[in-house]
Design a protein around this motif. Sequence first.
Motif, PDB file in Angstrom:
ATOM      1  N   ALA A  26       0.825  -1.205   0.000  1.00 54.63           N
ATOM      2  CA  ALA A  26       0.000   0.000   0.000  1.00 54.63           C
ATOM      3  C   ALA A  26       0.858   1.253   0.000  1.00 54.63           C
ATOM      4  N   ALA A  27       1.945   1.236   0.775  1.00 57.45           N
ATOM      5  CA  ALA A  27       2.823   2.404   0.828  1.00 57.45           C
ATOM      6  C   ALA A  27       3.509   2.648  -0.513  1.00 57.45           C
ATOM      7  N   CYS A  28       4.017   1.578  -1.131  1.00 62.91           N
ATOM      8  CA  CYS A  28       4.703   1.732  -2.415  1.00 62.91           C
ATOM      9  C   CYS A  28       3.738   2.190  -3.509  1.00 62.91           C
ATOM     10  N   LEU A  29       2.546   1.614  -3.538  1.00 64.21           N
ATOM     11  CA  LEU A  29       1.565   2.002  -4.551  1.00 64.21           C
ATOM     12  C   LEU A  29       1.063   3.423  -4.309  1.00 64.21           C
ATOM     13  N   SER A 220      -1.302   8.999   4.686  1.00 62.44           N
ATOM     14  CA  SER A 220      -1.063  10.428   4.430  1.00 62.44           C
ATOM     15  C   SER A 220      -1.124  10.742   2.944  1.00 62.44           C
ATOM     16  N   LEU A 221      -0.967   9.715   2.112  1.00 65.64           N
ATOM     17  CA  LEU A 221      -1.041   9.880   0.660  1.00 65.64           C
ATOM     18  C   LEU A 221      -2.418   9.494   0.113  1.00 65.64           C
ATOM     19  N   GLY A 222      -3.352   9.207   1.013  1.00 64.08           N
ATOM     20  CA  GLY A 222      -4.725   8.948   0.590  1.00 64.08           C
ATOM     21  C   GLY A 222      -5.195   7.516   0.703  1.00 64.08           C
ATOM     22  N   ALA A 223      -4.339   6.585   1.103  1.00 65.94           N
ATOM     23  CA  ALA A 223      -4.766   5.188   1.248  1.00 65.94           C
ATOM     24  C   ALA A 223      -5.829   5.081   2.336  1.00 65.94           C
ATOM     25  N   GLN A 224      -6.786   4.165   2.123  1.00 72.21           N
ATOM     26  CA  GLN A 224      -7.895   3.990   3.052  1.00 72.21           C
ATOM     27  C   GLN A 224      -7.917   2.557   3.578  1.00 72.21           C
ATOM     28  N   THR A 395       8.601  -6.585  -2.175  1.00 69.96           N
ATOM     29  CA  THR A 395       7.349  -7.078  -2.741  1.00 69.96           C
ATOM     30  C   THR A 395       6.463  -5.918  -3.172  1.00 69.96           C
ATOM     31  N   GLY A 396       6.420  -4.864  -2.358  1.00 67.21           N
ATOM     32  CA  GLY A 396       5.668  -3.677  -2.756  1.00 67.21           C
ATOM     33  C   GLY A 396       6.194  -3.066  -4.037  1.00 67.21           C
ATOM     34  N   ARG A 397       7.508  -3.048  -4.202  1.00 71.12           N
ATOM     35  CA  ARG A 397       8.105  -2.536  -5.443  1.00 71.12           C
ATOM     36  C   ARG A 397       7.696  -3.395  -6.624  1.00 71.12           C
TER      37      ARG A 397
END
Length: 420
Positions: A26-29, A220-224, A395-397
Amino acid sequence: MRSMDPQLDKQEIVIVGAGIIGVASAACLSDAGYQVILIDRQGICEGTSSGNAGALAFSDILPMASKGILAKVPRWLMDPLGPFTIRPSYLPRLTPWLYRFWRASRADNLERTVQAQGAMMRLAELEMLGLMRRAGIHHMLRENGSLELYESEEELNAALPGWQARKNAGIAFEHLRGDDLAASQPGLSPRFVAGTFVPGWKTVSDPQHVGKALWDHAASLGAQFMRGEVASLSADRASTQVVMTNGTKLTSAKIVVAAGAWSHQLAHMLGDSIPLETERGYNTTLPASAFDLKRQLIFSGHGFVVTPLDTGVRIGGAVELGGLTLGPNYKRSEAMLAKAKLFMPDLETSGGRQWMGYRPSLPDSLPVIGYARASKNVLYAFGHGHLGLTQAAATGRLMTDLIEGKEPSIPIDPFSPQRF
């Protein structure tokens, strides 16, 4: 929450699972500009990711099948509190997984696994350190190295082929004895005659705190975040749909399945049969004052580690293959604590908190990373075993690479969901 809008937002991604893999994805995306909805029935890093040993084990490139385990298994299985055990009632169900585990131990398969894991770890270190910096939590990193301990020269000699494999991969280490060993960690029992210090090994201040901080960055970047349980997944060429047990339907461009030990159940809904098993891990976290621990200690002959965290001294590990439904056996935690007291005589063992978690384990020790058979709109990111925290940002990358249609940062064929 955009969930039932027929006008599909192609930038929206649903991630199932809020453990460290789901959170890092989620953070990477989110960093890449995607709108992320993260689903979990508990909360952010409230399951297995809350109680792991806190290691960023970038030098741990050897699969479980390579560590002499096959030769030790018969003896270990006789000890229900030993480093590797199988509940007798579970053995019939586990037999196909054990056969694949045996196949993974063959020399040709091991070499391919080590190469793939080495590439994954190089990416993991780069991406995790970068993600922690972007999230403003680099202060949660501990760079004290690790110390793996041996009770005899024979035990060390048996480990040397594995250390040679690490040397071939460019991993630095040093074998210690005598005064050097004592200085590396005062207070050890004299039964330990040698140890291997790995300076590049890292830990974190507390794995759950790190996971929650990474989620704060994503949010903080909009993830819910949505709390709930998934009843079904479906996908076609245009979109995907998640149906929750409460009837809520979420439509999105892509789904990432990162539900840890439960992921194979979701994959089965999409026609993929993944031989994922559950390594049930146990630990006890003592008060921080319990022992003056300089770095993570690895007692590989006994299958557990001792880690200094901001929240205490954590003693845990071992492998119990027993699935998702059998009750916990906290006598395993007590057995590790008793050994830790034997190995560190000054350890204060009172005031501890016991815990059990479910590690998602594949027989070749490699995660599943790639597309579902049914649709490229569903991606899998699970099965990291002991290495979820370590490989989370990598994995996020890779999830971001695949969703953006880019060449993956490393070759992902070894991690294919269809390799089985």
